[in-house]
Design a protein around this motif. Structure first.
Motif, short mmCIF file in Angstrom:
data_model
loop_
_atom_site.label_atom_id
_atom_site.label_comp_id
_atom_site.label_asym_id
_atom_site.label_seq_id
_atom_site.Cartn_x
_atom_site.Cartn_y
_atom_site.Cartn_z
N ALA A 94 0.81 -1.22 0.00
CA ALA A 94 0.00 0.00 0.00
C ALA A 94 0.84 1.27 0.00
CB ALA A 94 -0.94 0.00 1.21
N ILE A 95 1.98 1.24 0.69
CA ILE A 95 2.82 2.43 0.82
C ILE A 95 3.76 2.55 -0.36
CG2 ILE A 95 4.61 3.52 2.22
CD1 ILE A 95 3.28 2.28 4.68
N GLU A 96 3.75 3.70 -1.02
CA GLU A 96 4.54 3.90 -2.22
C GLU A 96 5.96 4.35 -1.94
OE1 GLU A 96 2.44 6.58 -4.74
OE2 GLU A 96 0.75 5.23 -5.09
N ASP A 97 6.21 4.95 -0.80
CA ASP A 97 7.55 5.45 -0.48
C ASP A 97 8.53 4.28 -0.43
OD1 ASP A 97 9.73 6.12 1.72
OD2 ASP A 97 9.02 8.03 0.90
N GLU A 98 9.57 4.34 -1.25
CA GLU A 98 10.52 3.22 -1.37
C GLU A 98 11.32 3.01 -0.09
OE1 GLU A 98 12.96 3.76 -4.78
OE2 GLU A 98 11.30 3.59 -6.21
N SER A 99 11.67 4.10 0.59
CA SER A 99 12.46 3.97 1.81
C SER A 99 11.65 3.28 2.91
CB SER A 99 12.90 5.36 2.29
OG SER A 99 13.61 5.26 3.50
N ILE A 100 10.40 3.69 3.09
CA ILE A 100 9.55 3.06 4.10
C ILE A 100 9.28 1.60 3.73
CG2 ILE A 100 7.26 3.06 5.16
CD1 ILE A 100 8.99 5.27 6.19
N SER A 101 9.05 1.34 2.45
CA SER A 101 8.81 -0.04 2.01
C SER A 101 10.01 -0.93 2.30
CB SER A 101 8.47 -0.06 0.51
OG SER A 101 7.19 0.46 0.28
N ALA A 102 11.22 -0.39 2.08
CA ALA A 102 12.43 -1.17 2.34
C ALA A 102 12.54 -1.49 3.83
CB ALA A 102 13.65 -0.39 1.88
N ASP A 103 12.19 -0.53 4.68
CA ASP A 103 12.22 -0.77 6.12
C ASP A 103 11.18 -1.82 6.52
OD1 ASP A 103 14.26 1.04 6.59
OD2 ASP A 103 12.90 2.72 6.91
N ILE A 104 10.02 -1.77 5.89
CA ILE A 104 8.97 -2.75 6.21
C ILE A 104 9.42 -4.15 5.81
CG2 ILE A 104 6.63 -3.50 5.65
CD1 ILE A 104 5.88 -0.57 5.30
N VAL A 105 10.06 -4.27 4.65
CA VAL A 105 10.57 -5.57 4.21
C VAL A 105 11.59 -6.11 5.21
CG1 VAL A 105 11.94 -6.74 2.44
CG2 VAL A 105 10.12 -5.17 1.76
N ARG A 106 12.45 -5.22 5.70
CA ARG A 106 13.45 -5.65 6.69
C ARG A 106 12.78 -6.08 7.99
NH1 ARG A 106 17.57 -8.59 7.68
NH2 ARG A 106 18.88 -7.88 9.42
N LEU A 107 11.78 -5.33 8.42
CA LEU A 107 11.04 -5.70 9.63
C LEU A 107 10.38 -7.07 9.47
CD1 LEU A 107 9.25 -2.36 10.64
CD2 LEU A 107 11.25 -3.41 11.72
N GLU A 108 9.85 -7.31 8.28
CA GLU A 108 9.21 -8.60 8.01
C GLU A 108 10.22 -9.74 8.11
OE1 GLU A 108 7.18 -10.93 4.24
OE2 GLU A 108 7.19 -8.74 4.26
N GLU A 109 11.41 -9.53 7.51
CA GLU A 109 12.44 -10.56 7.54
C GLU A 109 12.89 -10.86 8.97
OE1 GLU A 109 15.47 -8.88 5.13
OE2 GLU A 109 14.52 -9.42 3.21
N VAL A 110 13.16 -9.80 9.73
CA VAL A 110 13.65 -9.98 11.10
C VAL A 110 12.56 -10.60 11.98
CG1 VAL A 110 14.51 -8.79 13.14
CG2 VAL A 110 15.30 -8.09 10.88
N SER A 111 11.33 -10.13 11.82
CA SER A 111 10.23 -10.67 12.63
C SER A 111 10.05 -12.16 12.36
CB SER A 111 8.93 -9.93 12.32
OG SER A 111 9.02 -8.57 12.67
N ARG A 112 10.13 -12.55 11.09
CA ARG A 112 9.98 -13.96 10.74
C ARG A 112 11.08 -14.80 11.40
NH1 ARG A 112 7.01 -15.78 6.65
NH2 ARG A 112 7.07 -13.75 5.59
N LYS A 113 12.30 -14.27 11.42
CA LYS A 113 13.41 -15.00 12.05
C LYS A 113 13.21 -15.09 13.57
CE LYS A 113 16.80 -13.82 8.50
NZ LYS A 113 18.06 -13.08 8.18
N ILE A 114 12.65 -14.03 14.16
CA ILE A 114 12.36 -14.06 15.60
C ILE A 114 11.36 -15.17 15.90
CG2 ILE A 114 11.24 -12.81 17.48
CD1 ILE A 114 12.50 -10.25 16.35
#
Length: 234
Positions: A94-114
């Motif tokens: 939903a969010i178009e801002d590339e910087s925020i999207s990149a942070d969300i992707v990183r949060l998703e990766e780290v959360s999944r590993k947790i």
């Protein structure tokens, strides 16, 4: 994302609007008037249904349900974690801002590993209780606020302030999530350090390593032990 077809509500609103407009302009007190209006509204419905009868929309995939583990707290973490990951995916789309999207992707990766780490060792559940109860839902709340502000399509004091505050907080949140993951490996690091120390002692006792090599290895082991004693908290 799954693609499905849904019937549009436009024909229904158009037919209902026909009744309102007709009643406002023409008389409506005889049976013939109602019959004529019913025919007109039916025609409007059929025409609008032909134009926009169905719409193709994309909906997020439902999280896959895992089999119960028998541990109620662990099962709750798995369910809540799956929902959180799905919400992150939706926000990223939903969010178009590339910087925020990149942070969300990183949060998703780290959360999944947790979540994976705790599933492997449920004894670590207490270590992520605050993460699950506060940090994760609060992060999703902030991202949803950013999404709503971005979707408003305007520039104003409140909208811009919301976006700026969330943007400024994202890197801090990402770093905190990474530290939470790192903290889950603390006990393992200490165990490895202890194993190395025992192995060094036995090798030196059996004369299988030079004393200089053993001293260097002990220094390395001590450094690892010190690092293992550092507790990183979110």
């Amino acid at each position: 994302m799954a693609t499905i077809k849904r019937r549009s509500t436009v024909p229904y609103y158009a037919a209902a609007g026909t009744w309102v407009l007709y009643a406002a302009v023409f008389p409506l007190y005889k049976a013939g008037h109602f019959l004529l209006l019913a025919i007109v509204s039916a025609v409007v419905f059929l025409v609008m249904n032909a134009i926009c009868g169905t719409q193709t929309v994309e909906v997020p995939d439902r999280p896959k349900e895992e089999k119960p583990t028998g541990n109620a707290e662990l099962d709750k973490m798995i369910r809540d974690g799956s929902l959180a990951i799905a919400e992150m995916k939706r926000l990223d789309d939903a969010i178009e801002d590339e910087s925020i999207s990149a942070d969300i992707v990183r949060l998703e990766e780290v959360s999944r590993k947790i979540f994976d780490r705790v599933k492997e060792d449920p004894a670590k559940l207490p270590q992520i209780r605050k993460f699950m109860d506060y940090y994760l839902p609060t992060t999703l709340k902030l991202l949803n606020a950013y999404d709503r502000a971005a979707a408003a399509g305007i520039s104003g004091e409140n909208v811009d302030a919301t976006r700026t505050k969330v943007e400024g907080m994202m890197r801090t949140i990402v770093a905190a999530f990474e530290k939470q993951l790192d903290s889950l490996f603390g006990t393992e690091t200490m165990d490895i350090s202890a194993d190395i120390t025992v192995l060094e002692t036995m090798l030196q006792r059996e004369g299988l390593v030079d004393s200089g090599d053993a001293l260097h290895a002990q220094d390395t082991g001590s450094a690892a032990q010190a690092m293992g004693d550092i507790k990183l908290e979110l």
